[in-house]
Design a protein around this motif. Structure first.
Motif, PDB file in Angstrom:
ATOM      1  N   TYR A 178       0.794  -1.229   0.000  1.00  0.00           N
ATOM      2  CA  TYR A 178       0.000   0.000   0.000  1.00  0.00           C
ATOM      3  C   TYR A 178       0.823   1.274   0.000  1.00  0.00           C
ATOM      4  O   TYR A 178       0.276   2.362  -0.210  1.00  0.00           O
ATOM      5  CB  TYR A 178      -0.920   0.014   1.223  1.00  0.00           C
ATOM      6  N   GLU A 179       2.127   1.152   0.234  1.00  0.00           N
ATOM      7  CA  GLU A 179       2.955   2.347   0.341  1.00  0.00           C
ATOM      8  C   GLU A 179       4.239   2.170  -0.451  1.00  0.00           C
ATOM      9  O   GLU A 179       4.658   1.053  -0.735  1.00  0.00           O
ATOM     10  CB  GLU A 179       3.303   2.622   1.812  1.00  0.00           C
ATOM     11  N   GLU A 180       4.845   3.327  -0.778  1.00  0.00           N
ATOM     12  CA  GLU A 180       6.147   3.274  -1.419  1.00  0.00           C
ATOM     13  C   GLU A 180       7.204   2.803  -0.421  1.00  0.00           C
ATOM     14  O   GLU A 180       6.962   2.761   0.789  1.00  0.00           O
ATOM     15  CB  GLU A 180       6.505   4.652  -1.978  1.00  0.00           C
ATOM     16  N   GLU A 181       8.379   2.486  -0.916  1.00  0.00           N
ATOM     17  CA  GLU A 181       9.419   1.956  -0.037  1.00  0.00           C
ATOM     18  C   GLU A 181       9.833   2.981   1.016  1.00  0.00           C
ATOM     19  O   GLU A 181       9.881   4.189   0.751  1.00  0.00           O
ATOM     20  CB  GLU A 181      10.644   1.530  -0.854  1.00  0.00           C
ATOM     21  N   GLN A 182      10.119   2.459   2.191  1.00  0.00           N
ATOM     22  CA  GLN A 182      10.605   3.318   3.268  1.00  0.00           C
ATOM     23  C   GLN A 182      11.413   2.475   4.233  1.00  0.00           C
ATOM     24  O   GLN A 182      11.363   1.247   4.211  1.00  0.00           O
ATOM     25  CB  GLN A 182       9.446   3.999   3.986  1.00  0.00           C
ATOM     26  N   ASP A 183      12.170   3.153   5.082  1.00  0.00           N
ATOM     27  CA  ASP A 183      13.000   2.490   6.076  1.00  0.00           C
ATOM     28  C   ASP A 183      12.162   2.066   7.276  1.00  0.00           C
ATOM     29  O   ASP A 183      11.337   2.834   7.781  1.00  0.00           O
ATOM     30  CB  ASP A 183      14.111   3.423   6.573  1.00  0.00           C
ATOM     31  N   TYR A 184      12.424   0.857   7.738  1.00  0.00           N
ATOM     32  CA  TYR A 184      11.828   0.353   8.965  1.00  0.00           C
ATOM     33  C   TYR A 184      12.949  -0.069   9.908  1.00  0.00           C
ATOM     34  O   TYR A 184      14.019  -0.510   9.465  1.00  0.00           O
ATOM     35  CB  TYR A 184      10.908  -0.838   8.696  1.00  0.00           C
ATOM     36  N   TRP A 185      12.676   0.062  11.217  1.00  0.00           N
ATOM     37  CA  TRP A 185      13.676  -0.251  12.242  1.00  0.00           C
ATOM     38  C   TRP A 185      13.108  -1.211  13.272  1.00  0.00           C
ATOM     39  O   TRP A 185      11.915  -1.144  13.627  1.00  0.00           O
ATOM     40  CB  TRP A 185      14.115   1.034  12.963  1.00  0.00           C
ATOM     41  N   GLY A 186      13.979  -2.085  13.766  1.00  0.00           N
ATOM     42  CA  GLY A 186      13.616  -2.922  14.890  1.00  0.00           C
ATOM     43  C   GLY A 186      13.734  -2.153  16.190  1.00  0.00           C
ATOM     44  O   GLY A 186      14.133  -0.983  16.212  1.00  0.00           O
ATOM     45  N   GLN A 187      13.397  -2.828  17.279  1.00  0.00           N
ATOM     46  CA  GLN A 187      13.377  -2.163  18.583  1.00  0.00           C
ATOM     47  C   GLN A 187      14.775  -2.086  19.207  1.00  0.00           C
ATOM     48  O   GLN A 187      14.971  -1.335  20.165  1.00  0.00           O
ATOM     49  CB  GLN A 187      12.428  -2.908  19.532  1.00  0.00           C
ATOM     50  N   GLY A 188      15.707  -2.816  18.668  1.00  0.00           N
ATOM     51  CA  GLY A 188      17.076  -2.804  19.192  1.00  0.00           C
ATOM     52  C   GLY A 188      17.321  -3.953  20.154  1.00  0.00           C
ATOM     53  O   GLY A 188      16.427  -4.354  20.906  1.00  0.00           O
ATOM     54  N   THR A 189      18.548  -4.468  20.124  1.00  0.00           N
ATOM     55  CA  THR A 189      18.949  -5.516  21.050  1.00  0.00           C
ATOM     56  C   THR A 189      20.337  -5.172  21.603  1.00  0.00           C
ATOM     57  O   THR A 189      21.226  -4.778  20.849  1.00  0.00           O
ATOM     58  CB  THR A 189      18.928  -6.903  20.379  1.00  0.00           C
ATOM     59  N   GLN A 190      20.484  -5.298  22.900  1.00  0.00           N
ATOM     60  CA  GLN A 190      21.732  -4.897  23.555  1.00  0.00           C
ATOM     61  C   GLN A 190      22.799  -5.969  23.398  1.00  0.00           C
ATOM     62  O   GLN A 190      22.547  -7.151  23.659  1.00  0.00           O
ATOM     63  CB  GLN A 190      21.484  -4.643  25.037  1.00  0.00           C
ATOM     64  N   VAL A 191      23.976  -5.538  22.982  1.00  0.00           N
ATOM     65  CA  VAL A 191      25.158  -6.400  22.946  1.00  0.00           C
ATOM     66  C   VAL A 191      26.202  -5.777  23.867  1.00  0.00           C
ATOM     67  O   VAL A 191      26.583  -4.611  23.685  1.00  0.00           O
ATOM     68  CB  VAL A 191      25.714  -6.536  21.518  1.00  0.00           C
ATOM     69  N   THR A 192      26.633  -6.525  24.850  1.00  0.00           N
ATOM     70  CA  THR A 192      27.641  -6.063  25.806  1.00  0.00           C
ATOM     71  C   THR A 192      28.824  -7.013  25.787  1.00  0.00           C
ATOM     72  O   THR A 192      28.654  -8.217  25.993  1.00  0.00           O
ATOM     73  CB  THR A 192      27.066  -5.971  27.222  1.00  0.00           C
ATOM     74  N   VAL A 193      29.998  -6.457  25.520  1.00  0.00           N
ATOM     75  CA  VAL A 193      31.228  -7.250  25.487  1.00  0.00           C
ATOM     76  C   VAL A 193      32.083  -6.823  26.673  1.00  0.00           C
ATOM     77  O   VAL A 193      32.600  -5.702  26.706  1.00  0.00           O
ATOM     78  CB  VAL A 193      31.985  -7.058  24.171  1.00  0.00           C
ATOM     79  N   SER A 194      32.206  -7.718  27.634  1.00  0.00           N
ATOM     80  CA  SER A 194      32.904  -7.362  28.867  1.00  0.00           C
ATOM     81  C   SER A 194      33.378  -8.625  29.573  1.00  0.00           C
ATOM     82  O   SER A 194      32.729  -9.672  29.506  1.00  0.00           O
ATOM     83  CB  SER A 194      31.975  -6.573  29.789  1.00  0.00           C
ATOM     84  N   SER A 195      34.512  -8.486  30.253  1.00  0.00           N
ATOM     85  CA  SER A 195      35.011  -9.598  31.046  1.00  0.00           C
ATOM     86  C   SER A 195      34.538  -9.474  32.488  1.00  0.00           C
ATOM     87  O   SER A 195      34.844 -10.327  33.321  1.00  0.00           O
ATOM     88  CB  SER A 195      36.539  -9.648  30.979  1.00  0.00           C
TER      89      SER A 195
END
Length: 120
Positions: A103-120
């Protein structure tokens, strides 16, 4: 309506691996491109990896050789395999897709985000 749902983030030690997944659903006619962006605290959102069409790929210099992006067009899904993770990879990772609906022309869509933490 189009939804992007991400999964796979978490806490990992330096040198470890994670795999992010993102699936698009809704009134999708065609997906032109899919990719991943990230945003660290106090920084702007930046491109991590992107697949415009077919098998073409585009990576940020900081992740090239460590991260691999892949698409499954049958599932409207995109994945990000992250190896040799570093503390500086810590961020919220967002799935992005350029989608044309019925129903619409192309557009950007985004997810809600997921946290990535790299730590010792």
């Amino acid at each position: 309506q189009v939804q992007l749902v991400e999964s796979g983030g978490g806490l990992v030690q330096p040198g470890g691996s994670l795999r992010l997944s993102c699936a698009a659903s809704g009134n999708i006619f065609t997906i032109k491109a899919m990719g991943w962006y990230r945003q660290a605290p106090g920084k702007q959102r930046e491109l991590v990896a992107r697949m415009p069409t077919g098998s073409l790929t585009d990576y940020a210099d900081s992740v090239r050789g460590r991260f691999t992006i892949a698409r499954d067009d049958a599932k409207n899904a995109v994945y990000l395999q992250m190896n040799s993770l570093k503390p500086e990879d810590t961020a919220v990772y967002y799935c992005n897709a350029l989608i044309k609906t019925w129903y619409e022309e192309e557009q950007d869509y985004w997810g809600q985000g997921t946290q990535v933490t790299v730590s010792s």
